[in-house]
Design an enzyme around this catalytic site. Sequence first.
Site, PDB file in Angstrom:
ATOM      1  N   ASN A 150    -118.740  97.244 -38.863  1.00 43.89           N
ATOM      2  CA  ASN A 150    -119.696  96.813 -37.838  1.00 43.89           C
ATOM      3  C   ASN A 150    -120.381  98.069 -37.313  1.00 43.89           C
ATOM      4  O   ASN A 150    -119.764  98.860 -36.606  1.00 43.89           O
ATOM      5  CB  ASN A 150    -118.930  96.086 -36.721  1.00 43.89           C
ATOM      6  CG  ASN A 150    -119.812  95.757 -35.538  1.00 43.89           C
ATOM      7  OD1 ASN A 150    -121.033  95.841 -35.619  1.00 43.89           O
ATOM      8  ND2 ASN A 150    -119.201  95.379 -34.427  1.00 43.89           N
TER       9      ASN A 150
ATOM     10  N   LYS B  79    -122.771  98.294 -35.204  1.00 40.32           N
ATOM     11  CA  LYS B  79    -123.234  98.178 -33.814  1.00 40.32           C
ATOM     12  C   LYS B  79    -124.677  98.712 -33.715  1.00 40.32           C
ATOM     13  O   LYS B  79    -125.464  98.483 -34.630  1.00 40.32           O
ATOM     14  CB  LYS B  79    -122.262  98.898 -32.876  1.00 40.32           C
ATOM     15  CG  LYS B  79    -120.817  98.447 -33.128  1.00 40.32           C
ATOM     16  CD  LYS B  79    -119.824  98.964 -32.150  1.00 40.32           C
ATOM     17  CE  LYS B  79    -118.438  98.441 -32.516  1.00 40.32           C
ATOM     18  NZ  LYS B  79    -117.412  98.807 -31.569  1.00 40.32           N
TER      19      LYS B  79
ATOM     20  N   HIS C  13    -118.168  89.111 -30.627  1.00 37.84           N
ATOM     21  CA  HIS C  13    -117.643  90.471 -30.500  1.00 37.84           C
ATOM     22  C   HIS C  13    -117.421  90.793 -29.024  1.00 37.84           C
ATOM     23  O   HIS C  13    -118.194  90.358 -28.164  1.00 37.84           O
ATOM     24  CB  HIS C  13    -118.616  91.479 -31.129  1.00 37.84           C
ATOM     25  CG  HIS C  13    -118.004  92.841 -31.233  1.00 37.84           C
ATOM     26  ND1 HIS C  13    -117.985  93.708 -30.179  1.00 37.84           N
ATOM     27  CD2 HIS C  13    -117.334  93.456 -32.245  1.00 37.84           C
ATOM     28  CE1 HIS C  13    -117.333  94.817 -30.541  1.00 37.84           C
ATOM     29  NE2 HIS C  13    -116.939  94.677 -31.798  1.00 37.84           N
TER      30      HIS C  13
ATOM     31  N   GLU D 158    -118.015  93.282 -27.313  1.00 37.01           N
ATOM     32  CA  GLU D 158    -119.149  93.904 -26.611  1.00 37.01           C
ATOM     33  C   GLU D 158    -120.166  92.846 -26.192  1.00 37.01           C
ATOM     34  O   GLU D 158    -120.817  92.977 -25.154  1.00 37.01           O
ATOM     35  CB  GLU D 158    -119.769  94.996 -27.494  1.00 37.01           C
ATOM     36  CG  GLU D 158    -118.902  96.249 -27.463  1.00 37.01           C
ATOM     37  CD  GLU D 158    -118.870  97.054 -28.751  1.00 37.01           C
ATOM     38  OE1 GLU D 158    -119.782  96.918 -29.578  1.00 37.01           O
ATOM     39  OE2 GLU D 158    -117.908  97.828 -28.915  1.00 37.01           O
TER      40      GLU D 158
ATOM     41  N   GLU E 157    -109.293  91.546 -32.114  1.00 39.43           N
ATOM     42  CA  GLU E 157    -109.653  92.881 -31.650  1.00 39.43           C
ATOM     43  C   GLU E 157    -109.286  93.024 -30.176  1.00 39.43           C
ATOM     44  O   GLU E 157    -110.062  92.615 -29.300  1.00 39.43           O
ATOM     45  CB  GLU E 157    -111.158  93.110 -31.797  1.00 39.43           C
ATOM     46  CG  GLU E 157    -111.649  92.983 -33.226  1.00 39.43           C
ATOM     47  CD  GLU E 157    -112.964  93.719 -33.413  1.00 39.43           C
ATOM     48  OE1 GLU E 157    -112.981  94.672 -34.187  1.00 39.43           O
ATOM     49  OE2 GLU E 157    -113.954  93.360 -32.757  1.00 39.43           O
TER      50      GLU E 157
ATOM     51  N   GLY F 146    -112.987 101.276 -29.906  1.00 37.08           N
ATOM     52  CA  GLY F 146    -113.743 102.491 -29.604  1.00 37.08           C
ATOM     53  C   GLY F 146    -113.016 103.457 -28.684  1.00 37.08           C
ATOM     54  O   GLY F 146    -113.600 104.407 -28.172  1.00 37.08           O
TER      55      GLY F 146
ATOM     56  N   SER G 262    -110.181 100.689 -33.390  1.00 34.44           N
ATOM     57  CA  SER G 262    -109.808 102.058 -33.756  1.00 34.44           C
ATOM     58  C   SER G 262    -109.093 102.172 -35.102  1.00 34.44           C
ATOM     59  O   SER G 262    -108.196 102.994 -35.274  1.00 34.44           O
ATOM     60  CB  SER G 262    -108.961 102.693 -32.646  1.00 34.44           C
ATOM     61  OG  SER G 262    -109.697 102.751 -31.443  1.00 34.44           O
TER      62      SER G 262
HETATM   63  P1  PGA Z   1    -113.811 100.640 -33.430  1.00 39.23           P
HETATM   64  O1  PGA Z   1    -114.626  99.272 -33.254  1.00 39.23           O
HETATM   65  O2  PGA Z   1    -113.254 100.631 -34.833  1.00 39.23           O
HETATM   66  O3  PGA Z   1    -114.812 101.731 -33.203  1.00 39.23           O
HETATM   67  O4  PGA Z   1    -112.715 100.621 -32.417  1.00 39.23           O
HETATM   68  C1  PGA Z   1    -114.131  98.068 -33.767  1.00 39.23           C
HETATM   69  C2  PGA Z   1    -115.066  96.936 -33.452  1.00 39.23           C
HETATM   70  O5  PGA Z   1    -115.689  96.939 -32.401  1.00 39.23           O
HETATM   71  O6  PGA Z   1    -115.211  95.995 -34.262  1.00 39.23           O
END
Ligand code: PGA
Length: 244
Positions: A9, A11, A94, A96, A164, A170, A201
């Site tokens: 992803n 983003k 997601h 976010e 997640e 992140g 992560s």
């Molecule tokens: P990250 O993001 O691997 O940077 O923690 C995962 C995600 O948001 O799908």
Amino acid sequence: MIRPLLAANWKMNKTRREADQFCDDLLTALSEKQLRHVMIAPQFPLLQNLCERIGSRFPVAAQNCHYESGGAFTAEVSPDLLLEIGIQWVIIGHSERRHLFGESQELVARRLSGALAKGMNVIYCIGEKLDEREEGKTFQVLDAQIAVLSDLGEGLDRTVLAYEPVWAIGTGKVAGTEQIGEVHGYLRSRFPTPPLLYGGSVKPENIDSIASLENVDGALIGGAGLDVKTFSAIVNRALEIKGV
Ligand code: PGA
């Protein structure tokens, strides 16, 4: 359904030139067989170009879409248009979208059902926030997020579930294998068919322990999916562990 699946992803990252370069490099870094297990989710304006660039060697996914075909929904994207340009996959829910942009569970559920009704395949994201985990509400939160899955009918066969934990996205803090195993075991017991991804992560350094878990069918990768070297290292290890 693609299983195992390693989905990057991106983003709100990458220029068109960077995205093209990534895809060209990925096509040389991985074998045809490995490419069948990867997916990339770029920003909307890059979807069509990337889709055409990589042919049908792996799917390109949108990062969200609306539940209606069209209408007065400024800044939203129609699933019909995505399908028209060759995009058959979309990420919905997601964290976010949920927590930075205030998408409610009700809205996310409508997006999920709408995209599936149009014939798309969906990576549906769920996960608890840190305070919710600390208050012992993890399963209560997950239950509220997965309730919609019971109403999907055959759409469930086109759904991938991504667990997640919000506190692991992140942040560099990966959930412990015990925590992941517990949640994935629960999700598998509730919904035996959809592939189950872990996200938060994921890196080359921790993919071995994550991919070794029985109920983990792959990963949704943010930061480490922006670089071909780290992404392909993750893909290599995960597929090897899963016997592909
Ligand atoms: P990250 O993001 O691997 O940077 O923690 C995962 C995600 O948001 O799908």
